[in-house]
Write a protein that holds these residues in place. Structure first.
Motif, PDB file in Angstrom:
ATOM      1  N   THR A   1     -24.871 -50.380 -17.734  1.00 57.96           N
ATOM      2  CA  THR A   1     -23.582 -49.731 -17.528  1.00 57.96           C
ATOM      3  C   THR A   1     -22.829 -50.434 -16.418  1.00 57.96           C
ATOM      4  O   THR A   1     -23.356 -50.627 -15.321  1.00 57.96           O
ATOM      5  CB  THR A   1     -23.771 -48.238 -17.190  1.00 57.96           C
ATOM      6  OG1 THR A   1     -24.469 -47.618 -18.277  1.00 57.96           O
ATOM      7  CG2 THR A   1     -22.428 -47.541 -16.985  1.00 57.96           C
ATOM      8  N   ILE A   2     -21.594 -50.819 -16.714  1.00 59.94           N
ATOM      9  CA  ILE A   2     -20.713 -51.502 -15.779  1.00 59.94           C
ATOM     10  C   ILE A   2     -19.583 -50.537 -15.435  1.00 59.94           C
ATOM     11  O   ILE A   2     -18.987 -49.945 -16.337  1.00 59.94           O
ATOM     12  CB  ILE A   2     -20.128 -52.782 -16.414  1.00 59.94           C
ATOM     13  CG1 ILE A   2     -21.251 -53.781 -16.740  1.00 59.94           C
ATOM     14  CG2 ILE A   2     -19.097 -53.433 -15.516  1.00 59.94           C
ATOM     15  CD1 ILE A   2     -21.557 -53.887 -18.169  1.00 59.94           C
ATOM     16  N   PHE A   3     -19.278 -50.378 -14.141  1.00 58.12           N
ATOM     17  CA  PHE A   3     -18.217 -49.456 -13.754  1.00 58.12           C
ATOM     18  C   PHE A   3     -17.471 -49.976 -12.540  1.00 58.12           C
ATOM     19  O   PHE A   3     -18.052 -50.731 -11.754  1.00 58.12           O
ATOM     20  CB  PHE A   3     -18.798 -48.052 -13.509  1.00 58.12           C
ATOM     21  CG  PHE A   3     -19.872 -48.040 -12.459  1.00 58.12           C
ATOM     22  CD1 PHE A   3     -19.567 -47.835 -11.118  1.00 58.12           C
ATOM     23  CD2 PHE A   3     -21.202 -48.258 -12.797  1.00 58.12           C
ATOM     24  CE1 PHE A   3     -20.558 -47.830 -10.149  1.00 58.12           C
ATOM     25  CE2 PHE A   3     -22.199 -48.260 -11.836  1.00 58.12           C
ATOM     26  CZ  PHE A   3     -21.867 -48.045 -10.504  1.00 58.12           C
ATOM     27  N   PRO A   4     -16.259 -49.571 -12.322  1.00 59.45           N
ATOM     28  CA  PRO A   4     -15.358 -49.111 -13.389  1.00 59.45           C
ATOM     29  C   PRO A   4     -14.855 -50.307 -14.181  1.00 59.45           C
ATOM     30  O   PRO A   4     -14.691 -51.390 -13.633  1.00 59.45           O
ATOM     31  CB  PRO A   4     -14.218 -48.462 -12.616  1.00 59.45           C
ATOM     32  CG  PRO A   4     -14.151 -49.201 -11.325  1.00 59.45           C
ATOM     33  CD  PRO A   4     -15.567 -49.634 -11.029  1.00 59.45           C
ATOM     34  N   HIS A   5     -14.627 -50.123 -15.469  1.00 61.04           N
ATOM     35  CA  HIS A   5     -14.132 -51.252 -16.259  1.00 61.04           C
ATOM     36  C   HIS A   5     -12.607 -51.229 -16.341  1.00 61.04           C
ATOM     37  O   HIS A   5     -11.992 -52.236 -16.646  1.00 61.04           O
ATOM     38  CB  HIS A   5     -14.782 -51.326 -17.640  1.00 61.04           C
ATOM     39  CG  HIS A   5     -14.349 -50.271 -18.595  1.00 61.04           C
ATOM     40  ND1 HIS A   5     -13.161 -50.335 -19.273  1.00 61.04           N
ATOM     41  CD2 HIS A   5     -14.950 -49.135 -18.993  1.00 61.04           C
ATOM     42  CE1 HIS A   5     -13.064 -49.270 -20.069  1.00 61.04           C
ATOM     43  NE2 HIS A   5     -14.129 -48.530 -19.905  1.00 61.04           N
ATOM     44  N   GLN A   6     -11.997 -50.077 -16.073  1.00 55.09           N
ATOM     45  CA  GLN A   6     -10.542 -49.928 -15.981  1.00 55.09           C
ATOM     46  C   GLN A   6      -9.824 -50.462 -17.217  1.00 55.09           C
ATOM     47  O   GLN A   6      -8.754 -51.035 -17.118  1.00 55.09           O
ATOM     48  CB  GLN A   6     -10.013 -50.611 -14.718  1.00 55.09           C
ATOM     49  CG  GLN A   6     -10.627 -50.041 -13.455  1.00 55.09           C
ATOM     50  CD  GLN A   6     -10.361 -50.910 -12.247  1.00 55.09           C
ATOM     51  OE1 GLN A   6     -10.349 -52.133 -12.324  1.00 55.09           O
ATOM     52  NE2 GLN A   6     -10.151 -50.263 -11.109  1.00 55.09           N
ATOM     53  N   ALA A   7     -10.440 -50.287 -18.374  1.00 63.03           N
ATOM     54  CA  ALA A   7      -9.855 -50.693 -19.654  1.00 63.03           C
ATOM     55  C   ALA A   7      -9.448 -52.167 -19.665  1.00 63.03           C
ATOM     56  O   ALA A   7      -8.493 -52.561 -20.316  1.00 63.03           O
ATOM     57  CB  ALA A   7      -8.679 -49.792 -20.027  1.00 63.03           C
TER      58      ALA A   7
ATOM     59  N   ALA B   1     -20.580 -48.318 -25.767  1.00 64.56           N
ATOM     60  CA  ALA B   1     -19.845 -47.066 -25.587  1.00 64.56           C
ATOM     61  C   ALA B   1     -18.981 -47.216 -24.346  1.00 64.56           C
ATOM     62  O   ALA B   1     -19.325 -47.961 -23.422  1.00 64.56           O
ATOM     63  CB  ALA B   1     -20.798 -45.883 -25.429  1.00 64.56           C
ATOM     64  N   SER B   2     -17.877 -46.511 -24.338  1.00 60.40           N
ATOM     65  CA  SER B   2     -16.964 -46.611 -23.212  1.00 60.40           C
ATOM     66  C   SER B   2     -16.423 -45.239 -22.874  1.00 60.40           C
ATOM     67  O   SER B   2     -16.193 -44.411 -23.750  1.00 60.40           O
ATOM     68  CB  SER B   2     -15.806 -47.549 -23.586  1.00 60.40           C
ATOM     69  OG  SER B   2     -14.881 -47.626 -22.537  1.00 60.40           O
ATOM     70  N   SER B   3     -16.239 -45.021 -21.585  1.00 61.75           N
ATOM     71  CA  SER B   3     -15.529 -43.837 -21.106  1.00 61.75           C
ATOM     72  C   SER B   3     -14.333 -44.365 -20.323  1.00 61.75           C
ATOM     73  O   SER B   3     -14.076 -45.570 -20.299  1.00 61.75           O
ATOM     74  CB  SER B   3     -16.440 -42.996 -20.204  1.00 61.75           C
ATOM     75  OG  SER B   3     -16.685 -43.692 -18.988  1.00 61.75           O
ATOM     76  N   HIS B   4     -13.618 -43.491 -19.641  1.00 64.56           N
ATOM     77  CA  HIS B   4     -12.492 -43.953 -18.835  1.00 64.56           C
ATOM     78  C   HIS B   4     -12.942 -44.878 -17.715  1.00 64.56           C
ATOM     79  O   HIS B   4     -12.208 -45.754 -17.287  1.00 64.56           O
ATOM     80  CB  HIS B   4     -11.725 -42.767 -18.236  1.00 64.56           C
ATOM     81  CG  HIS B   4     -10.986 -41.982 -19.260  1.00 64.56           C
ATOM     82  ND1 HIS B   4      -9.922 -42.485 -19.939  1.00 64.56           N
ATOM     83  CD2 HIS B   4     -11.171 -40.727 -19.725  1.00 64.56           C
ATOM     84  CE1 HIS B   4      -9.475 -41.582 -20.788  1.00 64.56           C
ATOM     85  NE2 HIS B   4     -10.222 -40.507 -20.676  1.00 64.56           N
TER      86      HIS B   4
END
Length: 166
Positions: free
Chosen positions: A93-99, A122-125
């Motif tokens: 999991t990489i965060f934040p990806h900021q779209a 999978a992606s979230s905000h």
């Protein structure tokens, strides 16, 4: 990543413990909602879910802890011809990806260059999660770190504890 481009900054990177990925095959005639209900009835946590509408039918993948596999196989026995169970899987999991599509492109490219499989995404905000071969998670981290920069004080990659819902 093109050599003249700089690394893209991220806030952190986390790795899962060993998982099993369950995929409901398209056009199986089975309901993803029923599959998830059967897992919930056995108190099997889904650590990641990615859904897809294929030909008007909802399908998708979910990941469970490896120690829940035998219980899941029993719960999903009516689905045996309609699902694929893949293990050992690990989630990165990489965060934040900021779209940032460039971030996703560079990560997938780096993993592809190293011959690392991507079994699901999978992606979230705020986060982007990829599933790959659990035995190659360290290789996946190396590939990702070629295209991203982490803060100096980032948290450990591996989980230090796990919470299980009852």
């Amino acid at each position: 990543m093109h050599p003249s481009l700089s690394k893209l900054p991220i806030g952190g990177l986390k790795l899962s413990s060993e998982l099993v990925q369950i995929r409901l095959l398209p056009n199986s005639g089975f309901s993803v909602q029923e599959m998830f209900r059967r897992l919930a009835d056995q108190r099997i946590n889904l650590t990641m879910v990615s859904l897809d509408a294929t030909d008007g039918e909802l399908t998708g993948i979910g990941c469970i802890f490896v120690e829940d596999r035998a219980l899941a196989e029993v719960a999903l026995q009516p689905y045996v011809a309609a699902i694929d169970m893949l293990s050992p899987i690990g989630a990165l999991t990489i965060f934040p990806h900021q779209a940032r599509l460039l971030l996703i492109e560079n990560i997938l490219s780096a993993m592809g260059q190293d011959g690392l499989p991507v079994y699901g995404m999978a992606s979230s905000h705020s986060a982007l999660t990829l599933t790959t071969d659990y035995r190659r998670l360290d290789d996946a981290v190396s590939a990702v770190c070629r295209v991203v920069s982490l803060p100096e004080n980032h948290a450990p990659f591996r989980p230090e504890f796990r919470v299980k819902q009852f």
